[in-house]
Design an enzyme around this catalytic site. Structure first.
Site, PDB file in Angstrom:
ATOM      1  N   ILE A   1       0.825  -0.902  -0.220  1.00 20.84           N
ATOM      2  CA  ILE A   1      -0.181  -0.221   0.147  1.00 20.84           C
ATOM      3  C   ILE A   1       1.105   1.110  -0.095  1.00 20.84           C
ATOM      4  O   ILE A   1       1.691   1.305   1.363  1.00 20.84           O
ATOM      5  CB  ILE A   1      -0.990  -0.091   0.890  1.00 20.84           C
ATOM      6  CG1 ILE A   1      -2.156  -1.399   1.144  1.00 20.84           C
ATOM      7  CG2 ILE A   1      -1.972   1.224   1.289  1.00 20.84           C
ATOM      8  CD1 ILE A   1      -2.465  -1.212   2.537  1.00 20.84           C
TER       9      ILE A   1
ATOM     10  N   ASP B   1       5.138  -5.416  15.515  1.00 18.68           N
ATOM     11  CA  ASP B   1       5.368  -4.780  14.311  1.00 18.68           C
ATOM     12  C   ASP B   1       4.573  -4.144  13.973  1.00 18.68           C
ATOM     13  O   ASP B   1       4.804  -3.065  13.695  1.00 18.68           O
ATOM     14  CB  ASP B   1       5.576  -6.350  13.438  1.00 18.68           C
ATOM     15  CG  ASP B   1       5.328  -6.117  11.510  1.00 18.68           C
ATOM     16  OD1 ASP B   1       6.255  -6.150  12.025  1.00 18.68           O
ATOM     17  OD2 ASP B   1       3.919  -6.052  11.183  1.00 18.68           O
TER      18      ASP B   1
ATOM     19  N   LYS C   1       5.253  -0.074  12.841  1.00 18.94           N
ATOM     20  CA  LYS C   1       4.505   0.383  12.054  1.00 18.94           C
ATOM     21  C   LYS C   1       4.290   2.116  12.531  1.00 18.94           C
ATOM     22  O   LYS C   1       4.310   2.844  11.909  1.00 18.94           O
ATOM     23  CB  LYS C   1       4.146   0.024  11.041  1.00 18.94           C
ATOM     24  CG  LYS C   1       4.554  -1.593  10.491  1.00 18.94           C
ATOM     25  CD  LYS C   1       3.704  -2.366   9.912  1.00 18.94           C
ATOM     26  CE  LYS C   1       4.567  -3.683   9.163  1.00 18.94           C
ATOM     27  NZ  LYS C   1       3.948  -4.646   8.782  1.00 18.94           N
TER      28      LYS C   1
HETATM   29  N1  HSE Z   1       5.101  -9.168   9.498  1.00 17.95           N
HETATM   30  C1  HSE Z   1       4.791  -8.530   8.434  1.00 17.95           C
HETATM   31  C2  HSE Z   1       2.566  -8.094   8.404  1.00 17.95           C
HETATM   32  C3  HSE Z   1       5.219  -7.955   7.291  1.00 17.95           C
HETATM   33  O1  HSE Z   1       2.868  -9.794   8.772  1.00 17.95           O
HETATM   34  O2  HSE Z   1       2.443  -7.390   8.445  1.00 17.95           O
HETATM   35  C4  HSE Z   1       4.710  -7.467   6.338  1.00 17.95           C
HETATM   36  O3  HSE Z   1       5.481  -5.922   6.859  1.00 17.95           O
END
Ligand code: HSE
Length: 435
Positions: free
Chosen positions: A135, A200, A204
């Site tokens: 995206i 994660d 982000k």
């Molecule tokens: N492990 C990450 C996810 C990969 O599942 O979004 C993409 O950043």
């Protein structure tokens, strides 16, 4: 003709393989892709099977050899993890090379250090692939939405957990089995705890907040909760109350202004009303809602993980650097991406060749055999019907509604002409497209 732009790849895993595959197949992509040349690739083990066939002479186990190769203009870091990725990015900057990275862990923690080093060296570090997979969200936040005052950025920004939650909700699939599938599909991090514990997504949202609000945020202070403690019973109860459960990341401003500007960030499994735009975001897809003034609400949606989508974002960044380089080659040169110049002739096909599904409604007599005759006209022109229904039958007549499978406009027009010539059909009352 401008000189080729040399690309050095650090890492040939899921994303690196996807990038190499695009660079090796430039046909039918923007011509600038054909100006990119893969010069060297650093891998951990020369003997491991490769995700893509590559000239073995490109491979090395020494990342510094890639960075220092004079033919490499852009260094692409897709190794992941904190070290040696951070040091290699800094090494590339020090060597005067622009960098493209998908590494959210490094950028969320060391983005400021890296940005300062890049500014001092006069190079770019582009990170489109670090958030949202394929995206485009980083460049829109940096450029397209630049005229807005951003108030809130929220969304689903981990593909693995969304894939797991979707399959558990839709199929009642077991957590461990679905996680294994996500790993096999190349969605999950090397250590999937980073996905399921929300780390994660926290990386982000910290990156998105930095871009949206203009200052770096303390990644370690982002309250983070993942899906590993989520219980099926709560998903069930939420469902009965009219909500889906999504792993949501949110960043919002808490004041009109401030120095520092107060922000609230969080990652948490969250009930989302079923009619909310984020509720329909399923599988590996991500979606990011940006709320700004004056634009209001804009949503970015698409595949959030996987080789192809992430490579698409990496290559977009490499192209941006190639475009900037072309523009700087001297007076009269422009960035071909920014100029959006045409690069080949295109022609519209005859409208009779347009293919799609159709919805049609006929006014008819309520007489025996009408549906059969209408169906026959479609069948004789090879128009396959998906459904045919009669509504409102009375002495005054009836309505027949037909939805077809995909056909050409030409076939459809021929069938419609034949149907309108039937004595029991008084007219075509509606003709719409159908997805
Ligand atoms: N492990 C990450 C996810 C990969 O599942 O979004 C993409 O950043």
């Amino acid at each position: 003709m401008a000189a080729k732009v040399g690309v050095g790849l650090l890492g040939l895993g899921t994303v690196g393989g996807g990038v190499a595959s695009i660079l090796q197949n430039p046909s039918e992509r923007h011509p600038l892709v054909g100006e990119l040349e893969l010069i060297r690739v650093a891998v951990r083990d020369l003997n491991r099977p490769r995700p893509v066939a590559l000239d073995e002479s490109l491979l090395t186990t020494d990342p510094s050899a890639v960075i220092q190769d004079p033919a490499v203009d852009v260094v692409v870091e897709v190794i992941g993890g904190l070290e040696p990725a951070r040091s290699l990015i800094l090494q590339a900057i020090a060597a005067g090379k622009s960098v493209v990275t998908a590494n959210k862990a490094v950028i969320a923690r060391h983005g400021q250090e890296i940005a300062e080093a890049a500014a001092a060296a006069g190079v770019y570090v582009l990170i489109e692939a670090a958030v949202g997979g394929g995206i485009p969200i980083i460049e829109p936040l940096k450029q397209s939405l630049g005229g807005n005052r951003i108030n809130r950025v929220s969304g689903i920004i981990n593909g693995t957990t969304n894939y797991i939650l979707t399959r558990m909700a839709e199929e009642g699939a077991a957590y461990d089995a679905v996680l294994k599938d996500a790993q096999e599909l190349g969605y999950a991090e090397a250590d999937p705890a980073a996905d399921v514990d929300g780390l994660d997504a926290a990386d982000k949202i910290a990156i998105l907040a930095t871009l949206a609000f203009g200052g770096s945020v303390d990644r370690a202070a982002v309250p983070t909760d993942g899906i590993s403690g989520l219980q099926g019973v709560d998903v069930d109860y939420a469902n009965q109350l009219g909500y889906g459960v999504k792993l949501l990341a949110v960043a919002e401003r808490m004041a009109e202004s401030g120095d520092p500007l107060p922000l609230s960030l969080r990652v948490q499994p969250t009930l989302v009303p079923k009619d909310h735009p984020l509720a329909g975001v399923n599988g590996v897809n991500n979606a990011i809602l940006v709320e700004g003034d004056p634009i209001g609400r804009v949503m970015f949606y698409g595949p959030g993980a996987g080789a192809g989508p992430t490579a698409s974002a990496v290559v977009a960044d490499i192209l941006n650097i190639a475009g900037i380089r072309q523009a700087s080659e001297g007076p009269g040169n422009v960035d071909p991406l920014l100029a959006a110049s045409s690069w080949r002739p295109c022609a519209l096909v005859d409208s009779g060749d347009i293919r799609q599904r159709h919805y049609v409604r006929f006014k008819t007599k309520d007489a025996p055999g009408v549906i059969g005759n209408v169906g026959g006209c479609f069948g004789q022109r090879n128009v396959s019907i998906q459904s045919i229904v009669q509504f409102n039958a009375s002495d005054a007549g009836a309505e027949i509604v037909v939805i077809t499978h995909e056909v050409s406009q030409r076939q459809m027009n021929e069938a419609l002409d034949a149907i309108q010539a039937l004595p029991e059909v008084s007219g075509l009352a509606a003709h719409l497209g159908c997805l």
